[in-house]
Design an enzyme around this catalytic site. Structure first.
Site, PDB file in Angstrom:
ATOM      1  N   TYR A  60     121.645   7.562  -5.575  1.00  0.00           N
ATOM      2  CA  TYR A  60     121.196   6.167  -5.433  1.00  0.00           C
ATOM      3  C   TYR A  60     121.970   5.390  -6.489  1.00  0.00           C
ATOM      4  O   TYR A  60     121.709   5.543  -7.688  1.00  0.00           O
ATOM      5  CB  TYR A  60     119.691   6.101  -5.677  1.00  0.00           C
ATOM      6  CG  TYR A  60     119.056   4.754  -5.440  1.00  0.00           C
ATOM      7  CD1 TYR A  60     118.227   4.549  -4.335  1.00  0.00           C
ATOM      8  CD2 TYR A  60     119.255   3.697  -6.313  1.00  0.00           C
ATOM      9  CE1 TYR A  60     117.625   3.316  -4.116  1.00  0.00           C
ATOM     10  CE2 TYR A  60     118.661   2.460  -6.100  1.00  0.00           C
ATOM     11  CZ  TYR A  60     117.844   2.274  -5.007  1.00  0.00           C
ATOM     12  OH  TYR A  60     117.249   1.058  -4.784  1.00  0.00           O
ATOM     13  N   TYR A 124     118.026   2.838 -13.086  1.00  0.00           N
ATOM     14  CA  TYR A 124     119.079   3.734 -12.596  1.00  0.00           C
ATOM     15  C   TYR A 124     119.410   4.795 -13.650  1.00  0.00           C
ATOM     16  O   TYR A 124     119.452   5.989 -13.355  1.00  0.00           O
ATOM     17  CB  TYR A 124     120.323   2.910 -12.234  1.00  0.00           C
ATOM     18  CG  TYR A 124     121.567   3.727 -11.976  1.00  0.00           C
ATOM     19  CD1 TYR A 124     121.717   4.476 -10.810  1.00  0.00           C
ATOM     20  CD2 TYR A 124     122.613   3.747 -12.902  1.00  0.00           C
ATOM     21  CE1 TYR A 124     122.868   5.221 -10.573  1.00  0.00           C
ATOM     22  CE2 TYR A 124     123.770   4.480 -12.669  1.00  0.00           C
ATOM     23  CZ  TYR A 124     123.885   5.219 -11.511  1.00  0.00           C
ATOM     24  OH  TYR A 124     125.036   5.952 -11.287  1.00  0.00           O
ATOM     25  N   LYS A 128     118.942   8.865 -13.367  1.00  0.00           N
ATOM     26  CA  LYS A 128     120.048   9.828 -13.522  1.00  0.00           C
ATOM     27  C   LYS A 128     119.747  10.797 -14.667  1.00  0.00           C
ATOM     28  O   LYS A 128     120.065  11.987 -14.579  1.00  0.00           O
ATOM     29  CB  LYS A 128     121.369   9.088 -13.776  1.00  0.00           C
ATOM     30  CG  LYS A 128     121.866   8.235 -12.608  1.00  0.00           C
ATOM     31  CD  LYS A 128     122.262   9.046 -11.369  1.00  0.00           C
ATOM     32  CE  LYS A 128     123.539   9.822 -11.561  1.00  0.00           C
ATOM     33  NZ  LYS A 128     123.965  10.492 -10.287  1.00  0.00           N
TER      34      LYS A 128
HETATM   35  P1  NDP Z   1     128.388   5.769  -3.549  1.00  0.00           P
HETATM   36  O1  NDP Z   1     127.370   4.707  -3.746  1.00  0.00           O
HETATM   37  O2  NDP Z   1     129.755   5.389  -3.089  1.00  0.00           O
HETATM   38  O3  NDP Z   1     127.823   6.838  -2.494  1.00  0.00           O
HETATM   39  C1  NDP Z   1     126.514   7.278  -2.574  1.00  0.00           C
HETATM   40  C2  NDP Z   1     126.336   8.411  -1.579  1.00  0.00           C
HETATM   41  O4  NDP Z   1     125.014   8.912  -1.709  1.00  0.00           O
HETATM   42  C3  NDP Z   1     126.542   7.991  -0.123  1.00  0.00           C
HETATM   43  O5  NDP Z   1     127.180   9.040   0.568  1.00  0.00           O
HETATM   44  C4  NDP Z   1     125.096   7.848   0.363  1.00  0.00           C
HETATM   45  O6  NDP Z   1     124.922   8.075   1.729  1.00  0.00           O
HETATM   46  C5  NDP Z   1     124.441   8.974  -0.409  1.00  0.00           C
HETATM   47  N1  NDP Z   1     123.010   8.807  -0.455  1.00  0.00           N
HETATM   48  C6  NDP Z   1     122.290   7.833  -1.035  1.00  0.00           C
HETATM   49  N2  NDP Z   1     120.985   8.002  -0.807  1.00  0.00           N
HETATM   50  C7  NDP Z   1     120.874   9.131  -0.042  1.00  0.00           C
HETATM   51  C8  NDP Z   1     119.784   9.841   0.523  1.00  0.00           C
HETATM   52  N3  NDP Z   1     118.526   9.430   0.372  1.00  0.00           N
HETATM   53  N4  NDP Z   1     120.058  10.947   1.242  1.00  0.00           N
HETATM   54  C9  NDP Z   1     121.315  11.384   1.424  1.00  0.00           C
HETATM   55  N5  NDP Z   1     122.388  10.752   0.913  1.00  0.00           N
HETATM   56  C10 NDP Z   1     122.169   9.640   0.182  1.00  0.00           C
HETATM   57  O7  NDP Z   1     128.448   6.621  -4.894  1.00  0.00           O
HETATM   58  P2  NDP Z   1     129.744   7.066  -5.729  1.00  0.00           P
HETATM   59  O8  NDP Z   1     130.588   7.963  -4.896  1.00  0.00           O
HETATM   60  O9  NDP Z   1     130.333   5.878  -6.360  1.00  0.00           O
HETATM   61  O10 NDP Z   1     129.044   7.917  -6.902  1.00  0.00           O
HETATM   62  C11 NDP Z   1     129.262   9.306  -7.055  1.00  0.00           C
HETATM   63  C12 NDP Z   1     128.528   9.757  -8.277  1.00  0.00           C
HETATM   64  O11 NDP Z   1     129.045   9.108  -9.434  1.00  0.00           O
HETATM   65  C13 NDP Z   1     127.029   9.469  -8.288  1.00  0.00           C
HETATM   66  O12 NDP Z   1     126.350  10.567  -8.858  1.00  0.00           O
HETATM   67  C14 NDP Z   1     126.888   8.264  -9.191  1.00  0.00           C
HETATM   68  O13 NDP Z   1     125.620   8.196  -9.796  1.00  0.00           O
HETATM   69  C15 NDP Z   1     127.987   8.552 -10.188  1.00  0.00           C
HETATM   70  N6  NDP Z   1     128.502   7.382 -10.880  1.00  0.00           N
HETATM   71  C16 NDP Z   1     128.966   6.318 -10.140  1.00  0.00           C
HETATM   72  C17 NDP Z   1     129.468   5.208 -10.785  1.00  0.00           C
HETATM   73  C18 NDP Z   1     129.992   4.045 -10.002  1.00  0.00           C
HETATM   74  O14 NDP Z   1     130.551   3.129 -10.615  1.00  0.00           O
HETATM   75  N7  NDP Z   1     129.884   4.038  -8.668  1.00  0.00           N
HETATM   76  C19 NDP Z   1     129.536   5.146 -12.261  1.00  0.00           C
HETATM   77  C20 NDP Z   1     129.066   6.337 -12.930  1.00  0.00           C
HETATM   78  C21 NDP Z   1     128.578   7.413 -12.242  1.00  0.00           C
HETATM   79  P3  NDP Z   1     124.708   6.854   2.776  1.00  0.00           P
HETATM   80  O15 NDP Z   1     126.081   6.333   3.088  1.00  0.00           O
HETATM   81  O16 NDP Z   1     124.044   7.519   3.943  1.00  0.00           O
HETATM   82  O17 NDP Z   1     123.841   5.834   2.096  1.00  0.00           O
END
Ligand code: NDP
Length: 285
Positions: A60, A124, A128
């Site tokens: 999330y 958030y 995490k």
């Molecule tokens: P995104 O927001 O691009 O993607 C999130 C993913 O999680 C999507 O595939 C989404 O699927 C899936 N997801 C969310 N909720 C659910 C659910 N209930 N069940 C199944 N799938 C779910 O994330 P990022 O690729 O950017 O992030 C990757 C990692 O890096 C994460 O752990 C994040 O916390 C971490 N991070 C990200 C940062 C950023 O700037 N983005 C910064 C620091 C850490 P769907 O498409 O179906 O919603």
């Protein structure tokens, strides 16, 4: 080596699918088969897998929305990774997870070491951190890779927002007092595959690791480099965090000390400016 990955549609999930190295078989599960609000579905997928390594690319990530929906953020970022880690531990499989600079309170200006005290400023970050704690307590082999400021050609991210605003506006005000390492999702995917291979051959070490692109910059300077590489020329003025109110508070200091990741896995900080070139080329194509 076979990897079971949760998350197919996000920035990282897409790069993991596109960059799996030779000799790696990837099985990726999306929300349709493994909804992270359903820990039983997750545990079941891991109980039945014949994979060697489990990875979680799902989360999330709506930082501001989490302030008014902390229960969902906690389920997806706290309970789900905990369930994954427990199920992986029960099978004796290493579990690789991704976390964030937002577990820190953002004070000071020194890079955060992996063992620095945490103190999330918002929902958030709290969610995490709950995931990190659940994974560490699960009793299996694990690596938690904290990263920051993720960008790619897919999904919503700062690079894509700047490319849009840079064509729409002649002047932009951008936060200049938050500093961190922009990190390409492609580089995180490569790092995870390197770590997975290490665990697979028995040289991985459980723990928390940091990984971000270098050099550390402010959002304003990140924007200036995006515009320079993209051939856009809006005038960028730095503003303070206080001048850009958001529902969630964000850390001022997001610098991550990544030396442990280099020492244990031989993974160094990638130059995000080079990774940015690749993302801009991908967007152009
Ligand atoms: P995104 O927001 O691009 O993607 C999130 C993913 O999680 C999507 O595939 C989404 O699927 C899936 N997801 C969310 N909720 C659910 C659910 N209930 N069940 C199944 N799938 C779910 O994330 P990022 O690729 O950017 O992030 C990757 C990692 O890096 C994460 O752990 C994040 O916390 C971490 N991070 C990200 C940062 C950023 O700037 N983005 C910064 C620091 C850490 P769907 O498409 O179906 O919603």
């Amino acid at each position: 080596m076979k990897c079971l990955v949760f998350g197919t549609t996000g920035q990282l999930g897409i790069e993991l699918a596109q960059r799996s190295p030779a000799g790696v078989e990837l099985v990726a599960l999306g929300r349709d088969v493994a909804d992270l609000t359903d820990p039983a579905a997750i545990a079941d997928a891991i109980a039945r897998t014949d994979a060697d390594v489990i990875m979680n690319a799902a989360a999330y990530t709506a930082v501001d929305r989490a302030e008014s929906d902390e229960a969902t953020a906690m389920a997806v970022n706290g309970a789900a990774p905990t369930a994954m880690a427990r199920a992986a531990a029960a099978r004796g499989l290493p579990f690789l997870h991704v976390s964030t600079d937002y577990v820190f309170d953002g004070t000071g200006s020194a890079p955060w070491p992996v063992d620095a005290p945490t103190g999330p400023l918002g929902a958030y970050g709290r969610s995490k951190l709950a995931g990190e704690q659940g994974i560490a307590a699960a009793g299996g082999q694990y690596a938690i890779l904290r990263t920051s400021w993720v960008f790619s050609a897919h999904g919503n991210n700062f690079v894509k927002t700047m490319l849009r605003l840079g064509t729409e506006r002649e002047t932009l005000t951008i936060v200049g007092d938050q500093v961190g390492g922009p990190t390409a999702a492609a580089d995180i995917a490569d790092a995870l595959y390197t770590m997975a291979a290490a665990f697979h051959r028995g040289t991985g070490r459980s723990g928390v690791y940091h990984f971000s692109g270098a050099p550390d910059v402010s959002w304003a300077d990140f924007a200036r480099e995006i515009f320079r590489q993209a051939g856009l020329a809006p005038a960028v003025t730095d503003i303070g965090t206080a001048d850009y109110p958001t529902p969630a508070r964000r850390p001022g200091n997001s610098r991550l000390d990544c030396r442990e990741t280099q020492a244990v896995f031989g993974i160094s900080r990638p130059d995000w400016r080079i990774s940015l070139q690749a993302v801009l080329a991908e967007l152009k194509a």
